[in-house]
Each structure stands twice: as C-alpha cells, then as structure tokens.
Write a protein that holds these residues in place. Structure first.
Motif, PDB file in Angstrom:
ATOM      1  N   ARG A   1     -18.679  -1.923   1.707  1.00 66.15           N
ATOM      2  CA  ARG A   1     -17.288  -2.281   1.470  1.00 66.15           C
ATOM      3  C   ARG A   1     -16.537  -2.282   2.792  1.00 66.15           C
ATOM      4  O   ARG A   1     -16.938  -1.636   3.752  1.00 66.15           O
ATOM      5  CB  ARG A   1     -16.662  -1.289   0.481  1.00 66.15           C
ATOM      6  N   GLN A   2     -15.438  -3.003   2.816  1.00 69.87           N
ATOM      7  CA  GLN A   2     -14.685  -3.159   4.053  1.00 69.87           C
ATOM      8  C   GLN A   2     -13.449  -2.268   4.087  1.00 69.87           C
ATOM      9  O   GLN A   2     -12.823  -2.003   3.059  1.00 69.87           O
ATOM     10  CB  GLN A   2     -14.249  -4.615   4.224  1.00 69.87           C
ATOM     11  N   PHE A   3     -13.113  -1.828   5.285  1.00 68.02           N
ATOM     12  CA  PHE A   3     -11.824  -1.204   5.540  1.00 68.02           C
ATOM     13  C   PHE A   3     -10.844  -2.314   5.917  1.00 68.02           C
ATOM     14  O   PHE A   3     -11.197  -3.236   6.657  1.00 68.02           O
ATOM     15  CB  PHE A   3     -11.918  -0.194   6.687  1.00 68.02           C
ATOM     16  N   VAL A   4      -9.631  -2.204   5.404  1.00 67.23           N
ATOM     17  CA  VAL A   4      -8.625  -3.240   5.637  1.00 67.23           C
ATOM     18  C   VAL A   4      -7.353  -2.575   6.138  1.00 67.23           C
ATOM     19  O   VAL A   4      -6.941  -1.531   5.624  1.00 67.23           O
ATOM     20  CB  VAL A   4      -8.333  -4.028   4.339  1.00 67.23           C
ATOM     21  N   ARG A   5      -6.754  -3.174   7.155  1.00 67.29           N
ATOM     22  CA  ARG A   5      -5.482  -2.644   7.649  1.00 67.29           C
ATOM     23  C   ARG A   5      -4.505  -3.782   7.895  1.00 67.29           C
ATOM     24  O   ARG A   5      -4.861  -4.799   8.501  1.00 67.29           O
ATOM     25  CB  ARG A   5      -5.660  -1.842   8.936  1.00 67.29           C
ATOM     26  N   PHE A   6      -3.296  -3.590   7.412  1.00 66.99           N
ATOM     27  CA  PHE A   6      -2.181  -4.493   7.679  1.00 66.99           C
ATOM     28  C   PHE A   6      -1.236  -3.734   8.612  1.00 66.99           C
ATOM     29  O   PHE A   6      -0.669  -2.708   8.223  1.00 66.99           O
ATOM     30  CB  PHE A   6      -1.449  -4.857   6.389  1.00 66.99           C
ATOM     31  N   THR A   7      -1.073  -4.223   9.840  1.00 66.30           N
ATOM     32  CA  THR A   7      -0.268  -3.518  10.835  1.00 66.30           C
ATOM     33  C   THR A   7       0.886  -4.407  11.280  1.00 66.30           C
ATOM     34  O   THR A   7       0.673  -5.540  11.725  1.00 66.30           O
ATOM     35  CB  THR A   7      -1.114  -3.128  12.058  1.00 66.30           C
ATOM     36  N   PHE A   8       2.100  -3.878  11.171  1.00 70.28           N
ATOM     37  CA  PHE A   8       3.310  -4.633  11.484  1.00 70.28           C
ATOM     38  C   PHE A   8       3.912  -4.111  12.790  1.00 70.28           C
ATOM     39  O   PHE A   8       4.069  -2.896  12.973  1.00 70.28           O
ATOM     40  CB  PHE A   8       4.321  -4.499  10.345  1.00 70.28           C
ATOM     41  N   PHE A   9       4.261  -5.038  13.681  1.00 73.58           N
ATOM     42  CA  PHE A   9       4.732  -4.685  15.013  1.00 73.58           C
ATOM     43  C   PHE A   9       6.137  -5.218  15.274  1.00 73.58           C
ATOM     44  O   PHE A   9       6.500  -6.297  14.805  1.00 73.58           O
ATOM     45  CB  PHE A   9       3.801  -5.266  16.085  1.00 73.58           C
ATOM     46  N   LYS A  10       6.883  -4.450  16.066  1.00 75.10           N
ATOM     47  CA  LYS A  10       8.200  -4.866  16.550  1.00 75.10           C
ATOM     48  C   LYS A  10       8.194  -4.759  18.070  1.00 75.10           C
ATOM     49  O   LYS A  10       7.837  -3.718  18.630  1.00 75.10           O
ATOM     50  CB  LYS A  10       9.293  -3.959  15.968  1.00 75.10           C
TER      51      LYS A  10
ATOM     52  N   LEU B   1      -0.773  -8.020  12.028  1.00 74.08           N
ATOM     53  CA  LEU B   1      -2.199  -8.278  12.194  1.00 74.08           C
ATOM     54  C   LEU B   1      -2.929  -7.793  10.945  1.00 74.08           C
ATOM     55  O   LEU B   1      -2.754  -6.646  10.522  1.00 74.08           O
ATOM     56  CB  LEU B   1      -2.749  -7.566  13.432  1.00 74.08           C
ATOM     57  N   TRP B   2      -3.733  -8.681  10.363  1.00 74.21           N
ATOM     58  CA  TRP B   2      -4.537  -8.374   9.171  1.00 74.21           C
ATOM     59  C   TRP B   2      -5.979  -8.225   9.637  1.00 74.21           C
ATOM     60  O   TRP B   2      -6.586  -9.175  10.119  1.00 74.21           O
ATOM     61  CB  TRP B   2      -4.386  -9.506   8.165  1.00 74.21           C
ATOM     62  N   GLN B   3      -6.519  -7.022   9.490  1.00 72.56           N
ATOM     63  CA  GLN B   3      -7.857  -6.716   9.986  1.00 72.56           C
ATOM     64  C   GLN B   3      -8.748  -6.238   8.849  1.00 72.56           C
ATOM     65  O   GLN B   3      -8.319  -5.466   7.992  1.00 72.56           O
ATOM     66  CB  GLN B   3      -7.781  -5.627  11.064  1.00 72.56           C
TER      67      GLN B   3
END
Length: 240
Positions: free
Chosen positions: A16-25, A74-76
């Motif tokens: 299974r995959q790890f998923v991260r949604f990271t929002f930057f300013k 960034l969607w990883q």
C-alpha cells in the motif's frame, strides 16, 4: 500411515502507498532577494521536484488567488514513509526552504474499502495504488465521521454507503481518490476529487449532503480547490 501436509504459504500482500498532500505559502520576503538568488533557488526546487516525480507520484497544483493561506500544493504517493520525510527535509534545506511555510499537510494511506466489493481484476487491486486521472481540478479535504457511525451494524453502514455511491455514479465527470488516516493523522480520511468541470463537483457535493450517511459527518473542512499546473509556472505566477 499418515502423511504430513505442508502448510499453504501465505500469498504476499500487495503493498500500500503512503500519501501526503502538502500545502505551501511563500513568504513575501523571498521577493526582496536578488533576481539571481531567486532564480537559483527556483531551479534548485524544480530539480528536487523532478527527481522525486521521476521515481514516484508527485503532482503540483496552484491555489494562489483561491485561498489566502496557501499558494500551491504537492500531492505525493510513495511506498515508504521515509520518502515523505525525505522530500520535506530537502525542501526545508533548500535555498527557498526558509521562505516556504507548510500551512496544511495531510498524511494517509491507500486501503481497500469495506463498502466496495472485492476487486474483480485478480491480485492487483487498483485501489491500493494512486493513479490520478490528471484532470484540471482537484478538490481535497480531510474527513471525520462521528463515533455513532462506527457503532452502527456494518449492514446499515453499507446500505447508506450504497446510496452515497449511487449518487456519485451519476456524476461520471468526477473521479474520487479516498485514502485513510486512522492513527496516522488528525483526520480519518483524506478525500480528493478530480474533475474538469467545477460545477459538476459543486452539484455532487450538494446532493451528497442530502444522503443519510451525511448526517454522520463530524468534520469535512478545510476544503481546498486546486488547479493542476506545472511547478515552474506556479513559481513564476507567485513571483518566486
């Protein structure tokens, strides 16, 4: 004479995959640096992004002008949580790192849903692998259900989710990526809808509010409207 039977070896589980949604300013102080310094910093960040995009799933989305607290996301997706840490570490240690603030971040994993039938394609289950449709818009939000939901019999939950799924199927232009965060982060799920038509997504969400399962929603905010865009274009647009 009895013969010993050899135990049947367990079939290897699909990873299974790890998923991260990271929002930057981006800090406006970055724009006060020299043009040469900013250009070098942008190129360093772009090389880092391309390196990870070549090895795993990495997508960039713009949010500038749509939310005041973030400029891009960034969607990883990767098979090792250490890869998630590596991306974060290298961004922080880059020249732009001190000027990029993570305003929101959601960690989750892929998982088979208990409300959807077994995969008919054999051993490989596409629900365990993030495969974006690469549509123009992505809508992301954390999701938490009430504890009363989990106290219901599974049959009742399946009945309500079947209604939920039927509504979703009436909007074929909208595709869904649901990942799971139980014990990993503050939310229980991260929901990511893809579409080329924003109005279809708005109508879908409004109709889902009327389903029985919706009454068991504890939290489904903040919501993020993201526009698929190359990272180089995003950095140029925000004055990086």
């Amino acid at each position: 004479m009895q013969t010993e039977t050899q135990p049947t070896p367990n079939k290897p589980k699909q990873p299974r995959q790890f998923v991260r949604f990271t929002f930057f300013k981006l800090d406006p102080q970055w724009q006060l640096l020299s043009a040469e310094t900013r250009q070098q910093g942008k190129q360093e960040l772009l090389r880092l992004f391309e390196e990870y995009a070549d090895a795993s799933l990495m997508r960039s989305f713009s949010l500038f002008g749509l939310r005041s607290d973030c400029d891009f996301m960034l969607w990883q997706a990767t098979y090792a949580v250490e890869d998630v840490q590596s991306v974060s570490s290298r961004i922080r240690r880059s020249a732009m790192g001190p000027y990029l603030r993570e305003t929101h971040a959601f960690l989750s994993m892929t998982k088979r849903s208990v409300y959807v039938g077994k995969n008919a394609r054999g051993a490989h289950d596409p629900r365990l692998v993030i495969t974006p449709d690469d549509k123009k818009y992505l809508f992301v939000y954390p999701f938490v259900k009430t504890r009363a939901w989990y106290a219901l019999p599974l049959a009742d939950r399946k009945r309500m989710m079947n209604e939920h799924i039927r509504v979703g199927l009436t909007y074929p232009t909208v595709s869904l990526n649901t990942t799971y965060s139980f014990g990993l982060d503050d939310q229980e799920f991260v929901v990511a809808f893809e579409t080329d038509n924003i109005s279809d997504f708005l109508d879908l969400v409004q109709e889902l509010r009327e389903t029985e399962a919706s009454s068991f929603t504890l939290r489904d905010t903040p919501m993020f409207t993201c526009v698929a865009q190359p990272l180089a274009e995003i950095l140029e647009a925000i004055g990086a």
